[in-house]
Scaffold this motif. Structure first.
Motif, PDB file in Angstrom:
ATOM      1  N   GLY A  66       4.937   6.019  -0.077  1.00 11.57           N
ATOM      2  CA  GLY A  66       4.686   6.249   1.339  1.00 11.57           C
ATOM      3  C   GLY A  66       3.718   5.229   1.910  1.00 11.57           C
ATOM      4  O   GLY A  66       2.513   5.329   1.697  1.00 11.57           O
ATOM      5  N   GLU A  84       0.833  -1.205   0.000  1.00 13.92           N
ATOM      6  CA  GLU A  84       0.000   0.000   0.000  1.00 13.92           C
ATOM      7  C   GLU A  84       0.867   1.254   0.000  1.00 13.92           C
ATOM      8  O   GLU A  84       2.036   1.211   0.367  1.00 13.92           O
ATOM      9  N   GLY A  85       0.235   2.355  -0.379  1.00 14.88           N
ATOM     10  CA  GLY A  85       0.896   3.651  -0.320  1.00 14.88           C
ATOM     11  C   GLY A  85       1.066   4.299  -1.673  1.00 14.88           C
ATOM     12  O   GLY A  85       1.270   3.625  -2.680  1.00 14.88           O
ATOM     13  N   ASP A  86       0.952   5.613  -1.685  1.00 17.14           N
ATOM     14  CA  ASP A  86       1.097   6.399  -2.904  1.00 17.14           C
ATOM     15  C   ASP A  86       2.502   6.981  -2.999  1.00 17.14           C
ATOM     16  O   ASP A  86       3.124   7.302  -1.989  1.00 17.14           O
ATOM     17  N   ARG A 138       8.226  11.194   6.924  1.00 17.61           N
ATOM     18  CA  ARG A 138       7.652  10.167   7.796  1.00 17.61           C
ATOM     19  C   ARG A 138       6.855  10.828   8.916  1.00 17.61           C
ATOM     20  O   ARG A 138       5.727  10.459   9.206  1.00 17.61           O
ATOM     21  N   ARG A 146       3.850  13.356   7.094  1.00 16.11           N
ATOM     22  CA  ARG A 146       2.838  12.630   6.318  1.00 16.11           C
ATOM     23  C   ARG A 146       2.344  11.373   7.011  1.00 16.11           C
ATOM     24  O   ARG A 146       1.331  10.803   6.612  1.00 16.11           O
ATOM     25  N   GLY A 147       3.113  10.901   7.989  1.00 14.08           N
ATOM     26  CA  GLY A 147       2.750   9.649   8.655  1.00 14.08           C
ATOM     27  C   GLY A 147       2.932   8.450   7.745  1.00 14.08           C
ATOM     28  O   GLY A 147       2.101   7.553   7.713  1.00 14.08           O
ATOM     29  N   VAL A 148       4.053   8.450   6.994  1.00 14.53           N
ATOM     30  CA  VAL A 148       4.332   7.364   6.051  1.00 14.53           C
ATOM     31  C   VAL A 148       5.760   6.866   6.213  1.00 14.53           C
ATOM     32  O   VAL A 148       6.645   7.600   6.652  1.00 14.53           O
ATOM     33  N   PRO A 157       1.482   3.986   4.692  1.00 15.55           N
ATOM     34  CA  PRO A 157       0.893   4.617   5.875  1.00 15.55           C
ATOM     35  C   PRO A 157       1.360   3.932   7.161  1.00 15.55           C
ATOM     36  O   PRO A 157       1.303   2.708   7.289  1.00 15.55           O
ATOM     37  N   LEU A 158       1.826   4.748   8.114  1.00 15.70           N
ATOM     38  CA  LEU A 158       2.283   4.203   9.385  1.00 15.70           C
ATOM     39  C   LEU A 158       1.139   3.554  10.162  1.00 15.70           C
ATOM     40  O   LEU A 158       1.383   2.726  11.035  1.00 15.70           O
ATOM     41  N   SER A 159      -0.096   3.896   9.813  1.00 14.67           N
ATOM     42  CA  SER A 159      -1.251   3.281  10.475  1.00 14.67           C
ATOM     43  C   SER A 159      -1.359   1.792  10.154  1.00 14.67           C
ATOM     44  O   SER A 159      -2.035   1.052  10.872  1.00 14.67           O
TER      45      SER A 159
END
Length: 136
Positions: A100, A43-45, A71, A74-76, A102-104
């Motif tokens: 990126g 995942e991630g853009d 990081r 953006r939380g990535v 997502p750190l979530s």
């Protein structure tokens, strides 16, 4: 292009090689990501960034610092790093992109900062080599 994580007292270091300076910048950035998380999901853009500095070493520092900033802001987790490095009238410039994650979606280890401690960026017979220590 390749990288290896190296133990470094209370920190972590990345040693990277590549046939070109572009490849070694991307490999160090991928090593930074690996220091934070072992196997990121797909995942991630992608996002882009540009940095300019007065020397190649300062540029490598600023580039990696920007990835840590991305990081945090953006939380990535920046993975799949690609970089193009060139000398300009203003010094050295990197135009780069990363995916990126997502750190979530992950539980990443924290890397606080890039350091100049023991930093090396050098041309070798086979291309380029970099060694960078990160504060964890």
């Amino acid at each position: 292009m390749s990288y290896e994580l190296r133990e470094h007292t209370a920190d972590v270091a990345v040693e990277a090689t590549g046939k070109t300076i572009d490849a070694v910048f991307g490999a160090v950035a991928d090593g930074l990501a690996a220091a934070m998380y072992d196997d990121p999901p797909e995942e991630g853009d992608r996002f882009e960034l540009t940095r300019t500095a007065e020397s190649r070493e300062a540029l490598l520092f600023d580039y990696l610092d920007e990835l840590i900033y991305q990081r945090d802001v953006r939380g990535v987790l920046p993975v799949g790093n690609e970089a193009t490095v060139r000398e300009t009238s203003e010094g050295w410039t990197v135009e780069a992109s990363a995916r990126g994650v997502p750190l979530s979606l992950i539980t990443a280890r924290e890397v606080k900062a890039v350091t100049y401690s023991e930093m090396q960026l050098e041309r070798t017979d086979g291309g380029w080599r970099a060694y960078v220590v990160f504060d964890v």
